[in-house]
Scaffold this motif. Structure first.
Motif, PDB file in Angstrom:
ATOM      1  N   SER A  86       0.831  -1.233  -0.120  1.00 25.59           N
ATOM      2  CA  SER A  86      -0.037   0.036   0.050  1.00 25.59           C
ATOM      3  C   SER A  86       0.700   1.412  -0.251  1.00 25.59           C
ATOM      4  CB  SER A  86      -0.977  -0.068   1.196  1.00 25.59           C
ATOM      5  OG  SER A  86      -0.270   0.446   2.410  1.00 25.59           O
ATOM      6  N   ASN A 142       0.487   3.763   1.733  1.00 25.35           N
ATOM      7  CA  ASN A 142       0.473   4.094   3.160  1.00 25.35           C
ATOM      8  C   ASN A 142       1.474   3.408   3.725  1.00 25.35           C
ATOM      9  OD1 ASN A 142      -1.431   5.952   3.202  1.00 25.35           O
ATOM     10  ND2 ASN A 142      -2.949   4.682   4.026  1.00 25.35           N
ATOM     11  N   ASP A 143       1.919   2.264   3.395  1.00 25.19           N
ATOM     12  CA  ASP A 143       2.910   1.266   3.839  1.00 25.19           C
ATOM     13  C   ASP A 143       4.296   1.906   3.580  1.00 25.19           C
ATOM     14  OD1 ASP A 143       1.464  -0.434   5.695  1.00 25.19           O
ATOM     15  OD2 ASP A 143       1.456  -2.021   4.125  1.00 25.19           O
ATOM     16  N   MET A 203       4.806   4.921   2.628  1.00 24.12           N
ATOM     17  CA  MET A 203       5.091   6.177   3.280  1.00 24.12           C
ATOM     18  C   MET A 203       5.695   5.911   4.639  1.00 24.12           C
ATOM     19  SD  MET A 203       1.993   8.502   1.949  1.00 24.12           S
ATOM     20  CE  MET A 203       2.542  10.015   2.776  1.00 24.12           C
ATOM     21  N   SER A 204       5.150   4.948   5.186  1.00 21.99           N
ATOM     22  CA  SER A 204       5.295   4.566   6.775  1.00 21.99           C
ATOM     23  C   SER A 204       6.972   4.129   6.844  1.00 21.99           C
ATOM     24  CB  SER A 204       4.515   3.584   7.368  1.00 21.99           C
ATOM     25  OG  SER A 204       4.795   3.290   8.564  1.00 21.99           O
ATOM     26  N   TYR A 205       7.188   3.069   5.894  1.00 22.36           N
ATOM     27  CA  TYR A 205       8.657   2.496   5.940  1.00 22.36           C
ATOM     28  C   TYR A 205       9.627   3.545   5.713  1.00 22.36           C
ATOM     29  CZ  TYR A 205       5.708  -1.836   5.222  1.00 22.36           C
ATOM     30  OH  TYR A 205       4.865  -2.804   5.089  1.00 22.36           O
ATOM     31  N   ASN A 206       9.503   4.751   5.099  1.00 23.42           N
ATOM     32  CA  ASN A 206      10.386   5.607   4.389  1.00 23.42           C
ATOM     33  C   ASN A 206      10.092   6.976   5.203  1.00 23.42           C
ATOM     34  OD1 ASN A 206      11.632   4.191   2.246  1.00 23.42           O
ATOM     35  ND2 ASN A 206       9.830   3.701   1.950  1.00 23.42           N
ATOM     36  N   ASN A 207       9.188   7.153   5.835  1.00 26.72           N
ATOM     37  CA  ASN A 207       8.972   8.318   6.691  1.00 26.72           C
ATOM     38  C   ASN A 207       8.907   9.323   5.851  1.00 26.72           C
ATOM     39  OD1 ASN A 207       9.514   7.367   9.354  1.00 26.72           O
ATOM     40  ND2 ASN A 207      11.641   7.438   9.057  1.00 26.72           N
ATOM     41  N   ALA A 218       6.361  12.183   4.163  1.00 28.16           N
ATOM     42  CA  ALA A 218       5.363  12.986   4.580  1.00 28.16           C
ATOM     43  C   ALA A 218       4.227  13.477   3.463  1.00 28.16           C
ATOM     44  CB  ALA A 218       5.807  14.534   5.312  1.00 28.16           C
ATOM     45  N   PRO A 261       8.845  -3.716   5.892  1.00 27.55           N
ATOM     46  CA  PRO A 261       9.287  -3.043   7.073  1.00 27.55           C
ATOM     47  C   PRO A 261      10.908  -3.316   7.809  1.00 27.55           C
ATOM     48  CG  PRO A 261       7.772  -4.645   7.594  1.00 27.55           C
ATOM     49  CD  PRO A 261       7.853  -4.497   6.135  1.00 27.55           C
TER      50      PRO A 261
END
Length: 104
Positions: free
Chosen positions: A78, A80-81, A83-87, A89, A104
């Motif tokens: 996804s 969102n994933d 974006m989350s794994y790579n910080n 914004a 992750p």
């Protein structure tokens, strides 16, 4: 062995290309008689001794015209994933040559 032809894009590195295709820099250097693996020119066509990756890589190197959505769709992750794994914004700000973690 199967081969894929790949045209080097601005920002590509042999490491990134090898990672994308699931092979090694040494294999690409050997197959293409590359004298200096630190220096590859955009536009050259490389013979890659592999097929497209069977599973998503740990790190994906962004290519021109990539979007987070297209990368996410290609590897079944996804936005969102990623974006989350790579910080990240802003999902609209990625650039060629950037490495993105897909796990992750």
């Amino acid at each position: 062995m199967n081969y894929t032809l790949y045209t080097v894009m601005p920002g590509n590195t042999l490491w990134g290309i090898a990672n994308f295709f699931g092979t090694t820099v040494d294999n690409i250097v050997r197959e293409n008689d590359i004298e200096n693996p630190e220096f590859i020119m955009p536009g050259i066509v490389l013979k890659i001794p592999a097929t497209l990756p069977q599973s998503k890589p740990d790190v994906y190197i962004v290519r021109p015209k990539d979007t987070l959505w297209s990368i996410a769709k290609r590897y079944g992750v996804s936005v969102n994933d990623i974006m989350s794994y790579n910080n990240l914004a802003n999902p609209n700000v990625i650039y060629p040559g950037q490495g993105l973690r897909l796990k992750p």
